[in-house]
Design an enzyme around this catalytic site. Sequence first.
Site, short mmCIF file in Angstrom:
data_model
loop_
_atom_site.label_atom_id
_atom_site.label_comp_id
_atom_site.label_asym_id
_atom_site.label_seq_id
_atom_site.Cartn_x
_atom_site.Cartn_y
_atom_site.Cartn_z
N ASP A 1 0.88 -1.17 0.00
CA ASP A 1 0.00 0.00 0.00
C ASP A 1 0.92 1.21 0.00
O ASP A 1 1.44 1.61 1.04
CB ASP A 1 -0.88 -0.01 1.26
CG ASP A 1 -1.84 1.16 1.30
OD1 ASP A 1 -2.25 1.61 0.22
OD2 ASP A 1 -2.15 1.62 2.41
N GLU B 1 -0.97 -1.15 -4.94
CA GLU B 1 -2.25 -0.46 -5.13
C GLU B 1 -2.12 0.57 -6.25
O GLU B 1 -1.17 1.34 -6.30
CB GLU B 1 -2.68 0.25 -3.83
CG GLU B 1 -4.10 0.76 -3.93
CD GLU B 1 -4.61 1.32 -2.62
OE1 GLU B 1 -4.74 0.54 -1.66
OE2 GLU B 1 -4.88 2.53 -2.56
N ASP C 1 -2.67 1.06 7.00
CA ASP C 1 -1.85 0.81 5.81
C ASP C 1 -1.41 -0.65 5.75
O ASP C 1 -1.30 -1.24 4.68
CB ASP C 1 -0.61 1.72 5.82
CG ASP C 1 -0.96 3.14 6.19
OD1 ASP C 1 -1.08 3.96 5.28
OD2 ASP C 1 -1.15 3.42 7.38
#
Lengths: 179, 179
Positions: free
Chosen positions: B7, B68, B141
């Site tokens: 992430d 991501e 996260d």
Amino acid sequence: MRVLGVDPGLTRCGFGIVENGSSQKLIMVGVGVIKTPTEIELAMRLLALENELIACINEYKPDVIAVERVFSQLNIRTAMATGQAAGVALLIAARSGIPVAMHTPTEVKAAVTGSGRADKKQVALMVQKLLSLKEIPKPVDATDALALAICHHWRGTGDARIATALAKEGARLKRVSKK
Amino acid sequence: MRVLGVDPGLTRCGFGIVENGSSQKLIMVGVGVIKTPTEIELAMRLLALENELIACINEYKPDVIAVERVFSQLNIRTAMATGQAAGVALLIAARSGIPVAMHTPTEVKAAVTGSGRADKKQVALMVQKLLSLKEIPKPVDATDALALAICHHWRGTGDARIATALAKEGARLKRVSKK
């Protein structure tokens, strides 16, 4: 001092190397554009860009790297690609222990033309004039990279034109962030 | 197969490693967050992130890296930092010869909750459940990175929920680009 200017981009990343000679006259040492094929995947494009930029640093051995600081692009996809290309340049600089600086397009325009609102053509003409080039380097990414390198050479002198442009840009950013 | 989910972020970059065991049950192998100090310059932060991510890959030896894909952030400065952090992850993957995939937040949410519009808490609860964790990993996260890894494990199966989410996201993107 030898400055490598990098106009970051994934499709076309301009680079220009400018040195100040003994008479403080600015001299173009090299200029070019790194292209990465749009048909390969993003990770491989970033790797190709990294390899080419490393080769460029090894060839020209700059004392400092100046990268365009971009945050005014309205298209988020383009901004992301430009940001990633800029990130690669910053990463290589940090890894190589070469000082790095970022200048905004407004600062660059103000440095080479005296106006932060100058258009691409005006910037190109001034780059040609300041570096005593026979022709304007092409494509525009290459010219922009040279303009960045020139800007970096001059910002050390505390050029008043740049300070003015900075103030103007600050005002503009405040407006943008209000949205 | 062992998947490293990333992430991306400069202030906090979440990572989570998820493996499918012999029974196809998903197992969490590792999870954490890489932080880079906000007070150091951008180039050094990117370098610090690169070093930590390389250490993470060396430790966990993932077969694939899932990053991501972000393009919906409205703040251009945040988008740029996230894009650069994602770029570092992609670059390392390409350099290490590890296959890399990108999944959008909508795809990830749809994969773990069945809805592309699920909130953070719902995603966290499902991550906890799917990986049989005693507690929800923190910060968010880290949970998001695990969710990404789970999503990657499942996308290979052509999950219909993800296809639906993709179609929805496509519609949303069209609206955004019209502005």
